[in-house]
Design a protein around this motif. Structure first.
Motif, PDB file in Angstrom:
ATOM      1  N   GLY B 640      54.398  50.311  46.172  1.00 22.09           N
ATOM      2  CA  GLY B 640      55.516  49.869  45.345  1.00 22.09           C
ATOM      3  C   GLY B 640      55.026  49.197  44.085  1.00 22.09           C
ATOM      4  N   TRP B 641      55.971  48.855  43.214  1.00 16.07           N
ATOM      5  CA  TRP B 641      55.599  48.255  41.932  1.00 16.07           C
ATOM      6  C   TRP B 641      55.496  46.736  41.992  1.00 16.07           C
ATOM      7  CZ3 TRP B 641      53.294  50.702  38.308  1.00 16.07           C
ATOM      8  CH2 TRP B 641      53.503  52.088  38.174  1.00 16.07           C
ATOM      9  N   LYS B 642      55.870  46.143  43.128  1.00 12.80           N
ATOM     10  CA  LYS B 642      55.878  44.691  43.217  1.00 12.80           C
ATOM     11  C   LYS B 642      54.489  44.106  42.919  1.00 12.80           C
ATOM     12  CE  LYS B 642      56.434  41.014  46.583  1.00 12.80           C
ATOM     13  NZ  LYS B 642      56.390  40.740  48.012  1.00 12.80           N
ATOM     14  N   TRP B 643      53.462  44.611  43.588  1.00  9.86           N
ATOM     15  CA  TRP B 643      52.139  44.003  43.433  1.00  9.86           C
ATOM     16  C   TRP B 643      51.481  44.300  42.102  1.00  9.86           C
ATOM     17  CZ3 TRP B 643      51.200  39.851  45.900  1.00  9.86           C
ATOM     18  CH2 TRP B 643      51.871  39.617  47.100  1.00  9.86           C
ATOM     19  N   PRO B 644      51.607  45.552  41.591  1.00 10.13           N
ATOM     20  CA  PRO B 644      51.075  45.767  40.233  1.00 10.13           C
ATOM     21  C   PRO B 644      51.722  44.823  39.227  1.00 10.13           C
ATOM     22  CG  PRO B 644      51.699  47.857  41.232  1.00 10.13           C
ATOM     23  CD  PRO B 644      52.065  46.798  42.214  1.00 10.13           C
ATOM     24  N   LEU B 645      53.019  44.548  39.424  1.00  8.28           N
ATOM     25  CA  LEU B 645      53.737  43.661  38.512  1.00  8.28           C
ATOM     26  C   LEU B 645      53.213  42.229  38.636  1.00  8.28           C
ATOM     27  CD1 LEU B 645      56.072  44.545  36.678  1.00  8.28           C
ATOM     28  CD2 LEU B 645      57.582  43.226  38.173  1.00  8.28           C
ATOM     29  N   ILE B 646      53.090  41.759  39.864  1.00 10.24           N
ATOM     30  CA  ILE B 646      52.554  40.416  40.096  1.00 10.24           C
ATOM     31  C   ILE B 646      51.154  40.309  39.496  1.00 10.24           C
ATOM     32  CG2 ILE B 646      51.670  38.855  41.894  1.00 10.24           C
ATOM     33  CD1 ILE B 646      54.040  39.676  43.595  1.00 10.24           C
ATOM     34  N   MET B 647      50.384  41.373  39.722  1.00 11.46           N
ATOM     35  CA  MET B 647      49.022  41.426  39.203  1.00 11.46           C
ATOM     36  C   MET B 647      49.020  41.299  37.686  1.00 11.46           C
ATOM     37  SD  MET B 647      45.957  43.276  40.037  1.00 11.46           S
ATOM     38  CE  MET B 647      44.838  42.182  39.315  1.00 11.46           C
ATOM     39  N   SER B 648      49.906  42.050  37.004  1.00 10.86           N
ATOM     40  CA  SER B 648      49.952  42.022  35.541  1.00 10.86           C
ATOM     41  C   SER B 648      50.275  40.622  35.055  1.00 10.86           C
ATOM     42  CB  SER B 648      51.008  43.003  35.018  1.00 10.86           C
ATOM     43  OG  SER B 648      50.770  44.282  35.535  1.00 10.86           O
ATOM     44  N   VAL B 649      51.261  39.995  35.680  1.00  8.90           N
ATOM     45  CA  VAL B 649      51.659  38.660  35.251  1.00  8.90           C
ATOM     46  C   VAL B 649      50.531  37.646  35.486  1.00  8.90           C
ATOM     47  CG1 VAL B 649      53.309  36.783  35.629  1.00  8.90           C
ATOM     48  CG2 VAL B 649      54.096  39.156  35.640  1.00  8.90           C
ATOM     49  N   THR B 650      49.969  37.661  36.700  1.00  7.86           N
ATOM     50  CA  THR B 650      48.884  36.702  36.997  1.00  7.86           C
ATOM     51  C   THR B 650      47.716  36.870  36.047  1.00  7.86           C
ATOM     52  OG1 THR B 650      48.960  37.957  39.050  1.00  7.86           O
ATOM     53  CG2 THR B 650      48.251  35.687  39.229  1.00  7.86           C
ATOM     54  N   THR B 651      47.303  38.123  35.813  1.00  6.94           N
ATOM     55  CA  THR B 651      46.111  38.314  34.981  1.00  6.94           C
ATOM     56  C   THR B 651      46.394  37.910  33.534  1.00  6.94           C
ATOM     57  OG1 THR B 651      46.753  40.630  34.790  1.00  6.94           O
ATOM     58  CG2 THR B 651      44.999  40.110  36.347  1.00  6.94           C
ATOM     59  N   LEU B 652      47.605  38.209  33.046  1.00  6.38           N
ATOM     60  CA  LEU B 652      47.933  37.820  31.670  1.00  6.38           C
ATOM     61  C   LEU B 652      47.876  36.304  31.516  1.00  6.38           C
ATOM     62  CD1 LEU B 652      50.826  39.880  30.057  1.00  6.38           C
ATOM     63  CD2 LEU B 652      48.504  39.504  29.238  1.00  6.38           C
ATOM     64  N   ILE B 653      48.516  35.611  32.433  1.00 12.99           N
ATOM     65  CA  ILE B 653      48.516  34.150  32.367  1.00 12.99           C
ATOM     66  C   ILE B 653      47.078  33.628  32.469  1.00 12.99           C
ATOM     67  CG2 ILE B 653      49.245  32.020  33.522  1.00 12.99           C
ATOM     68  CD1 ILE B 653      51.749  33.569  34.449  1.00 12.99           C
ATOM     69  N   THR B 654      46.343  34.139  33.452  1.00 14.19           N
ATOM     70  CA  THR B 654      44.959  33.704  33.637  1.00 14.19           C
ATOM     71  C   THR B 654      44.148  33.915  32.373  1.00 14.19           C
ATOM     72  OG1 THR B 654      45.167  34.462  35.909  1.00 14.19           O
ATOM     73  CG2 THR B 654      42.962  33.912  35.152  1.00 14.19           C
ATOM     74  N   ALA B 655      44.253  35.134  31.799  1.00 17.00           N
ATOM     75  CA  ALA B 655      43.463  35.458  30.613  1.00 17.00           C
ATOM     76  C   ALA B 655      43.800  34.505  29.479  1.00 17.00           C
ATOM     77  CB  ALA B 655      43.724  36.904  30.189  1.00 17.00           C
ATOM     78  N   TYR B 656      45.095  34.277  29.293  1.00 18.30           N
ATOM     79  CA  TYR B 656      45.508  33.445  28.172  1.00 18.30           C
ATOM     80  C   TYR B 656      45.025  32.006  28.348  1.00 18.30           C
ATOM     81  CZ  TYR B 656      48.292  32.252  24.102  1.00 18.30           C
ATOM     82  OH  TYR B 656      48.679  31.859  22.849  1.00 18.30           O
TER      83      TYR B 656
END
Lengths: 76, 672
Positions: B640-656
């Motif tokens: 499903g798209w739930k985890w890719p979405l969570i992943m995108s958000v977490t990594t963006l925040i982390t990177a920033y």
């Protein structure tokens, strides 16, 4: 003498006398894997970094961390 | 005669999948059980003009309601109209294997026992009277070797006969008079409700005494609910009084006592157990001193083979697509269609297929390590490190190591982890391992901004940063998204065995094809979107500031200003980098209008970056959203798209956040 599993020396074996406490699910799981009263359990080996333990029970090898093994008592 | 349907059941590591492959050959496909994340392998074979459908059930030790795998197996036995359940048993470990057999008998399953690994049992000095075992259990027992033709004909014949003459195995069990009487009492109460008649009342009685949640739910709806539950409590209390044990333990003891009785008549063991080959190998492989170095060497070799042997093949694929692109361009001439096919489709598909050699090699090696039994040892050796550092299972180490090469095989390698939560956390932190696709970006930037003597240290610091961030993120994830419970580490160390070539090739082919098909469709779609954004509005130069993507870059750029790089070009490069990280380099070269990568871009970049902001940019590239192919793989693995979405958000925040901290610290230290 009664010892908990994590107190066994490498190569030492004992007969399971009680398994109380710890995670209920895990206890159920281990029950099915042969950790029943009267079963002979041998500490085969300790992992290179000191944890987990390799145990022989019912003729096969299974590993278990010390923090879980301490709930299992054996008669040596 | 009509078609038959059989299920294969057994403990893990007893040769169940080998038998499945042996029976069905290439007539199989893998999917999921409806609504579950558990893998379901189905296939068929023909025997005497009958089509026999074979379903490979998950490997279980028991049939409780505590794991999805066990529920799937017992539901199959209860609900599906299967004709025969073939129970594969490891002859060298009869006692524990029969524990599952006994539970299937409680369910009244129409069993055929396939006794596997007899040669191995003989080597251990065991003698097994299969005929007697069959008589005592009341079900046919066939001796086989699952990795060969030995016993196969006999097994096929026995399955057919068993389908014609089903036996109700539930009455063959004897758990002693004490338990028997009380089960009967409970059974009488259960049998008053005719709606519960679809499964043996004996089984319901046993499950009630084991506090089985699913059966308790069923009883809630029963018209005889009160009487059944009262009787259950009465029996449980009685057992507690006389045995001082929970009824669950009483039942487990009774099962093992029954098995012990069987084995006394069936199995002869040598007076002293012989040292097996497994014991000998383990005395080296999990040795106190050697275990750790051996693990590191094997990991190093796996890493080396996967990424160096694959490299020339990757280049070939890359060049092949390049030539294909040129040919298409030459044939069609300049134009929109050419750009779409060459930049969009060929570039996009090629971008995924270059990973294929790595994936194939990796799964060849992993399948070998897993089937041979080494993977369990690696987890045994590494568990302490993984557990104290990131709170994960020993098996999490392999995906993370692979992540340094490429996150996609790393994510796919989490399949070897049974615990769902551990698997998800591992999947989410694998992309923080600096993969080879980031390397070209680092090389470009350190080449332009750092002195030759510092370059290696700069790149090395990024690798370390990735690991540190992974540990911190894993910690935070465990405290927030997941409950903070450690999954217990209970893992069988199976006997070593030589994997079959066929098994390894079939695993590898299936997984590689899955990668091409699913990640391929997603990256193709993404590549087309990027192409459209780069090419429109009509007439603009591909990927220029006037193109849609250039406008998006210009709009997004201010967001990156606090990180020190607020120009539109880095923003565009980061957007393109979503397709694949190395695309960042290509983007810079096209944005600066430099055909050849190298000195030209470096010079142009000095207008946008300082050494500090170049480093911050690299930190961002390291940590932000992994490429589309990785997201696609996560979607495929989690369904499903739930985890890719969570992943995108977490990594963006982390990177920033991390990039910002690095920038601030850098400024404070006087770099800049």
């Amino acid at each position: 003498m009664i010892k908990t599993l994590n107190e066994l020396k490498t190569g030492e074996e004992g007969t399971l006398v009680s398994y109380q406490g710890g995670d209920v699910e895990l206890r159920r799981h281990l029950l099915g894997m042969g950790f029943v009263k009267g079963a002979t359990i041998k500490l085969e080996k300790v992992a290179p970094l000191g944890d987990p333990l390799e145990l022989k029970v019912k003729g096969y090898a299974v590993c278990l961390r010390k923090e879980e093994a301490k709930f299992i008592k054996v008669e040596v | 005669m009509a078609n038959l349907k059989i299920g294969l059941a057994g403990n893990p590591n007893v040769g169940k999948t080998t038998l499945f492959n042996n029976l069905t050959g290439l007539n199989q496909h893998v999917g999921n059980w409806p609504g579950k994340t558990v893998e379901k392998a189905e296939g068929h074979y023909n025997y005497n003009n009958n089509r026999v459908d074979v379903i490979d059930l998950p490997g279980n030790y028991a049939l409780s309601a505590h794991s999805i795998e066990e529920i799937v197996s017992r539901d199959f036995i209860v609900d599906e109209d299967s004709d025969v359940i073939v129970n594969i048993i490891d002859a060298s470990n009869l006692e524990r294997n029969l524990y599952l057999t006994v539970q299937m008998m409680e369910l009244g399953a129409n069993l055929v026992v396939a006794l596997n690994m007899n040669k191995f049992a003989q080597d251990k000095g065991y003698t097994i009277d299969a005929k007697k075992l069959s008589d005592l259990l009341g079900v046919p027992v066939v001796e086989i070797e699952a990795n060969s033709k030995i016993g196969k004909d006999q097994l096929l014949k026995t399955i057919e006969e068993a389908a014609k003459n089903p036996v109700n195995t539930v009455n063959r069990l004897s758990y002693g008079p004490e338990l028997f009487d009380h089960l009967n009492e409970l059974q009488t109460a259960i049998e008053e409700d005719k709606n519960l008649g679809d499964v043996p009342s004996r089984w319901i009685a046993i499950k009630l005494l084991e506090d089985d949640e699913i059966i308790l739910d069923r009883i809630e709806d029963s018209s005889k609910r009160n009487n059944i539950l009262n009787t259950t409590e009465k029996v449980k209390k009685h057992f507690k009084d006389i045995y001082n044990e929970s009824s669950e333990e009483v039942i487990a003891n009774a099962r093992y006592a029954y098995i012990e009785g069987l084995l006394k008549e069936v199995l002869t063991k040598p007076a002293t157990e012989k040292k097996t080959l497994t014991d000998k190998i383990d005395s080296i492989v999990t040795n106190r001193l050697l275990g750790f170095p051996i693990f590191l060497i094997i990991m190093y070799l796996m890493f080396q083979i996967t990424f160096t042997v694959a490299a020339p093949f990757q280049d070939m694929i890359d060049e092949g697509f390049g030539i294909l692109g040129e040919m298409v361009a030459a044939a069609l001439g300049d134009g929109m269609l050419t750009s779409f096919i060459v930049d969009g489709i060929i570039g996009g598909v090629g971008g995924v297929l270059v990973f294929l050699p790595q994936i194939i090699l990796l799964f060849l090696i992993i399948s070998f390590l897993e089937d041979s039994g080494y993977l369990a040892r690696a987890a045994f050796v590494m568990d302490k490190v993984m557990h104290s550092l990131v709170g994960l299972h020993g098996k999490a180490f392999i995906p993370m190591i692979l992540g340094f090469g490429c996150g996609i095989p790393g994510i796919m390698a989490t399949r070897t982890m049974e615990n769902e939560k551990d698997r998800l956390i591992t999947m989410l932190i694998v992309p923080f391992m600096s993969c080879t696709a980031r390397m070209p970006v680092y090389l470009l930037l350190v080449g332009a901004f750092f002195a030759a003597a510092d370059q290696t240290n700069v790149i090395f610091s990024l690798y370390v940063l990735g690991i540190v961030v992974a540990i911190i993120v894993a910690f935070i994830l465990r405290k927030t998204l997941f409950d903070d419970m450690d999954a217990p580490f209970v893992m069988e160390l199976p006997d070593y065995k030589l994997p079959t070539l066929r098994g390894i090739l079939m695993h590898t082919a299936e997984k590689s094809w899955g990668f091409v098909r699913k990640a391929g469709t997603i990256i193709l779609a993404a590549a087309i979107i990027v192409w459209i954004l780069s090419s429109f509005p009509a007439g603009v130069e591909y990927g220029s500031q006037e193109s849609a993507i250039g406008m998006i870059g210009t709009a997004v750029a201010p967001v990156f200003a606090p990180l020190g790089f607020g120009s539109w070009q880095p923003a565009v490069a980061l957007i393109f980098g979503l397709v694949a990280k190395e695309v960042v380099v290509g983007t810079f070269s096209s944005l600066f209008g430099v055909a050849e990568e190298g000195a030209g871009i470096a010079a142009a970049m000095h207008g946008i970056f300082t050494p500090l902001t170049a480093y911050v940019f690299m930190v961002f590239v390291l940590l932000y959203i992994p490429c589309f192919a990785a997201l696609g793989t996560i979607k495929q693995e989690t369904g499903g798209w739930k985890w890719p979405l969570i992943m995108s958000v977490t990594t963006l925040i982390t990177a920033y956040v991390v990039a910002f901290i690095v920038y601030m610290v850098g400024l404070a230290l006087g770099f800049g």
